[in-house]
Design an enzyme around this catalytic site. Structure first.
Site, PDB file in Angstrom:
ATOM      1  N   SER A  38      -4.184   5.325  -0.403  1.00 37.15           N
ATOM      2  CA  SER A  38      -3.092   5.644  -1.325  1.00 37.15           C
ATOM      3  C   SER A  38      -3.321   6.961  -2.063  1.00 37.15           C
ATOM      4  O   SER A  38      -2.415   7.466  -2.729  1.00 37.15           O
ATOM      5  CB  SER A  38      -2.898   4.508  -2.344  1.00 37.15           C
ATOM      6  OG  SER A  38      -4.062   4.351  -3.147  1.00 37.15           O
ATOM      7  N   GLY A  39      -4.525   7.511  -1.973  1.00 39.03           N
ATOM      8  CA  GLY A  39      -4.797   8.814  -2.592  1.00 39.03           C
ATOM      9  C   GLY A  39      -5.679   8.770  -3.823  1.00 39.03           C
ATOM     10  O   GLY A  39      -5.800   9.767  -4.535  1.00 39.03           O
ATOM     11  N   LYS A  40      -6.309   7.639  -4.084  1.00 34.68           N
ATOM     12  CA  LYS A  40      -7.127   7.502  -5.298  1.00 34.68           C
ATOM     13  C   LYS A  40      -8.213   8.569  -5.391  1.00 34.68           C
ATOM     14  O   LYS A  40      -8.295   9.301  -6.374  1.00 34.68           O
ATOM     15  CB  LYS A  40      -7.782   6.110  -5.359  1.00 34.68           C
ATOM     16  CG  LYS A  40      -6.819   4.964  -5.437  1.00 34.68           C
ATOM     17  CD  LYS A  40      -7.530   3.626  -5.430  1.00 34.68           C
ATOM     18  CE  LYS A  40      -8.397   3.378  -4.227  1.00 34.68           C
ATOM     19  NZ  LYS A  40      -7.674   3.394  -2.939  1.00 34.68           N
ATOM     20  N   SER A  41      -9.055   8.633  -4.389  1.00 38.09           N
ATOM     21  CA  SER A  41     -10.189   9.568  -4.420  1.00 38.09           C
ATOM     22  C   SER A  41      -9.717  11.014  -4.367  1.00 38.09           C
ATOM     23  O   SER A  41     -10.247  11.873  -5.075  1.00 38.09           O
ATOM     24  CB  SER A  41     -11.143   9.288  -3.257  1.00 38.09           C
ATOM     25  OG  SER A  41     -11.736   8.009  -3.405  1.00 38.09           O
ATOM     26  N   SER A  46      -9.793  -1.927  -6.581  1.00 41.39           N
ATOM     27  CA  SER A  46      -9.698  -2.935  -7.657  1.00 41.39           C
ATOM     28  C   SER A  46      -8.430  -3.770  -7.494  1.00 41.39           C
ATOM     29  O   SER A  46      -7.510  -3.661  -8.290  1.00 41.39           O
ATOM     30  CB  SER A  46      -9.771  -2.278  -9.039  1.00 41.39           C
ATOM     31  OG  SER A  46      -8.901  -1.178  -9.189  1.00 41.39           O
ATOM     32  N   GLY A  64      -5.211   1.252  -6.256  1.00 44.48           N
ATOM     33  CA  GLY A  64      -4.212   1.286  -5.193  1.00 44.48           C
ATOM     34  C   GLY A  64      -4.869   0.946  -3.871  1.00 44.48           C
ATOM     35  O   GLY A  64      -6.092   0.827  -3.770  1.00 44.48           O
ATOM     36  N   LEU A  65      -4.047   0.794  -2.855  1.00 46.41           N
ATOM     37  CA  LEU A  65      -4.539   0.470  -1.517  1.00 46.41           C
ATOM     38  C   LEU A  65      -5.439   1.578  -0.978  1.00 46.41           C
ATOM     39  O   LEU A  65      -5.360   2.733  -1.418  1.00 46.41           O
ATOM     40  CB  LEU A  65      -3.357   0.284  -0.559  1.00 46.41           C
ATOM     41  CG  LEU A  65      -2.443  -0.916  -0.801  1.00 46.41           C
ATOM     42  CD1 LEU A  65      -1.188  -0.799   0.069  1.00 46.41           C
ATOM     43  CD2 LEU A  65      -3.182  -2.215  -0.509  1.00 46.41           C
TER      44      LEU A  65
END
Length: 197
Positions: A35-38, A105, A31-32
């Site tokens: 966006s909350g990935k980590s 990614s 995601g951007l």
């Protein structure tokens, strides 16, 4: 590579998985930036740890401090970044771990290369779906602000594209859902797909 022959090993992936009492897999957050990935990957790892699962979290920024510190942000370098992460993740999964990978990614083709390293069901792609304006408003590292000023080139969402997954295993709308809700949704997915108990 005709001089390199694969060395078969006595201890197998299945044996390591049985010793760990879990089904290893790769959970790939995409995601951007913002966006909350980590954040959600970290929350998920804590939840899995409490359940007794053996995990390892690969975070985009952290990996660029070591394994991938020689790479920039050109399309070619981003492709190599994801290739290396896919290969490293495959080794961790082979060791019997549940791997969490948090990387922008941005390109589908790169994510597909990573997916192709795994048997069916072992690659769980999670799209962290949040609109650009929400991610830019969060801007936890001040990167969007710098990209808008022209200080950062090839920044995903600003002057470099993000290709959203077309058929991810799970999509989480982080504009609407809390971290706890997102973590609960992933746990539910993993249980329903027999990855964890």
């Amino acid at each position: 590579m005709t001089d390199i022959v694969w060395q078969n090993l006595a201890v197998t992936k299945q044996m390591r998985a049985e010793l760990n009492e879990q089904k290893p897999c790769l959970i790939w957050f995409t995601g951007l930036s913002g966006s909350g990935k980590s954040t959600i990957a970290n929350g998920l790892e804590c939840a899995l740890h409490k359940r007794g699962q053996r995990t390892y979290l690969l975070d985009g920024d952290n990996v660029r401090h070591g394994l991938n510190k020689d790479l920039g942000f050109s399309n070619k370098d981003r492709e190599e970044n994801i290739r290396r992460i896919g290969e490293a993740s495959r080794l961790f999964v082979d060791a019997g771990l549940i791997v969490l990978s948090a990387f922008i990614s941005p390109f589908r083709s790169d994510r597909q290369i990573a997916r192709d390293l795994f048997p069916q069901g072992e690659f769980v792609e999670i799209h962290m779906s949040a609109p650009l304006n929400i991610c830019e408003g969060r801007d936890p590292k001040g990167l969007y602000k710098r990209a808008r000023k022209g200080e950062i080139k090839h920044f995903t969402g600003i002057d470099s594209p993000y290709e959203a997954p077309q058929a991810p295993e799970l999509t989480l709308n982080t504009e609407e859902k809390s971290v706890a809700e997102c973590v609960a949704d992933i746990i539910e997915y993993l249980i329903s797909h027999d990855r964890i108990k």
